[in-house]
Design a protein around this motif. Sequence first.
Motif, PDB file in Angstrom:
ATOM      1  N   ILE A  94       1.037  -1.630  -0.005  1.00  0.00           N
ATOM      2  CA  ILE A  94      -0.289  -0.174  -0.362  1.00  0.00           C
ATOM      3  C   ILE A  94       0.870   1.281  -0.022  1.00  0.00           C
ATOM      4  N   THR A  96       0.780   5.472   0.073  1.00  0.00           N
ATOM      5  CA  THR A  96      -0.233   6.848  -0.410  1.00  0.00           C
ATOM      6  C   THR A  96       0.464   7.921  -0.322  1.00  0.00           C
ATOM      7  N   GLN A 115      -0.153  12.094   0.136  1.00  0.00           N
ATOM      8  CA  GLN A 115      -1.141  13.031   1.063  1.00  0.00           C
ATOM      9  C   GLN A 115      -0.523  14.606   0.616  1.00  0.00           C
ATOM     10  N   VAL A 139      -2.815   4.938   6.445  1.00  0.00           N
ATOM     11  CA  VAL A 139      -3.783   5.623   5.365  1.00  0.00           C
ATOM     12  C   VAL A 139      -4.639   7.251   6.161  1.00  0.00           C
ATOM     13  N   ALA A 168      -4.436  10.097   4.023  1.00  0.00           N
ATOM     14  CA  ALA A 168      -4.481  10.027   2.591  1.00  0.00           C
ATOM     15  C   ALA A 168      -5.135  10.041   1.560  1.00  0.00           C
ATOM     16  N   ILE A 175      -4.274   6.574  -2.356  1.00  0.00           N
ATOM     17  CA  ILE A 175      -4.136   5.685  -1.955  1.00  0.00           C
ATOM     18  C   ILE A 175      -4.150   4.505  -2.794  1.00  0.00           C
ATOM     19  N   LEU A 185     -11.202   4.692   0.853  1.00  0.00           N
ATOM     20  CA  LEU A 185     -11.276   4.624   2.659  1.00  0.00           C
ATOM     21  C   LEU A 185     -12.794   4.187   2.724  1.00  0.00           C
ATOM     22  N   GLU A 232     -12.152   3.978   9.207  1.00  0.00           N
ATOM     23  CA  GLU A 232     -10.962   3.402   9.847  1.00  0.00           C
ATOM     24  C   GLU A 232     -11.325   3.732  11.311  1.00  0.00           C
ATOM     25  N   LEU A 235      -9.624  -0.381   3.008  1.00  0.00           N
ATOM     26  CA  LEU A 235     -10.174  -0.473   2.281  1.00  0.00           C
ATOM     27  C   LEU A 235     -10.820  -1.371   1.357  1.00  0.00           C
TER      28      LEU A 235
END
Length: 477
Positions: free
Chosen positions: A46, A48, A50, A118, A121, A124, A138, A141, A150
């Motif tokens: 994974i 990410t 940002q 994540v 993020a 992703i 997403l 979470e 996810l």
Amino acid sequence: MQRITRQLSLWLMLVVAAFAVQSAQARDLPDFTELVKQAAPGVVNISTTQEVQRRSMGPWGGQGQQDVPEIFRHFFGDQIPFGPRGGGNGGGTEERHSLGSGFIISQDGYIMTNAHVVDGADKIVVRLNDRRELKAKLVGEDKKTDVALLKVDAKDLPTLNIGDSDDLEVGEWVAAIGSPFGFDHSVTAGIVSAIDRTLPTDAYVPFIQTDVAINPGNSGGPLFNLDGKVVGINSQIFTRSGGFMGLSFAIPINVAMDIADQLKATGHVSRGWLGVVIQPVSRDLAESFGLKNQRGALIADVADDSPAAKAGLKAGDVILAVDGEEVDQSSKLPRLIGKVSPGETVKLDVLRNGKQMTQKVTVGDWPEEALQQASDDGAQDPQTRLGVAVRDLSDDELGRLGLDHGVRIVQVDPTGAAAEAGIQSGDIIVSLDQKPVESATQLAKAIEGVTQDRAVPVRLYRDGHSLFVALRLGKAE
């Protein structure tokens, strides 16, 4: 010559025997090759992206790597800035990329990982074992358990078999597959070092401790038992260096799957809430409350209008069991209550004033707000036997603090009984030996009344929270 031949023969026999023992031991060691072949397709990388405000400080807020304190740490990949946008000195934004791991739990594209992988993020991307790269969204979470769910748009994906983390035993062999430092599908193995571990900032997770080598990028990856079933999600390490030091922690899969089911159904997690501040029962506190051994969760404070307050629970109560399951240490209580659905009623075994009772409580839903208060200072007559100087509190001060009574400690003798119990300057004594303290004069009389050399419980108010300490006073003179 014959003697030399006999010695040589004996030596050869010993060598052969040693090799035989080693071969037998080697045969007893686990072989993870089939596990990896079967499980690897269900493990994903994974990455990410940002977008953050550009800054000139290093990844540790201006500190060098050597300055990072000894901590329990989530271990996602190093965040590296790419391509500042907006130009200027320190202005604009930049992209930060991080790496982690995850695993597929359904053929239609649901993937489990850590929430911190994540968190925040903007983009992703999930890379599968066959090198396909898919954009993921997403679903939800839960930061309290560090679990995220996810979803990718795909079908007929390879999935992993989910095991039962409650069946894990200390000493059992386990293996991890993940992407440490971006090296896809790296396999490491070890044993379960301990179960039901509580970490300082994670009250809701009974962590699995292992000695499996885990490094940045392993976050969110699966922990397998020898049957090839997922028993945990690798989440944290304890480190002084920033890398692996032999202490790795995984979220039990039973906890994670419960969270994932809630996230899939509603996008958020509901967990039970009592509305109490608790603390461990030390040996001296156990004695002071009449317990034969250290167990239970001591209620230091009860929030107004909380489920605990409505049920009649009080500061000084010790919760010994929840629906018959023993609370052998205070850290177990949040987990037991947290897994109860809001609105359900539980039976609490409670010790109050030396007597055991059963209390029914309708569990509430966890509020996001936390209690906060302030403090002040001053001076009055010293309580020599206690080893403190105290002063009375005005009605205005009590009102600001949300208290009905208490006296403030303004000086502590470092060699006195109070200092030994952990009492600090600025603390407010609310009760002594289960009796409210309303003034400095009353405190002095209460101390005089403690004639035996025994531990007595003292309820304090400190930094917006209540706590108990066990105070052992010397014999009255």
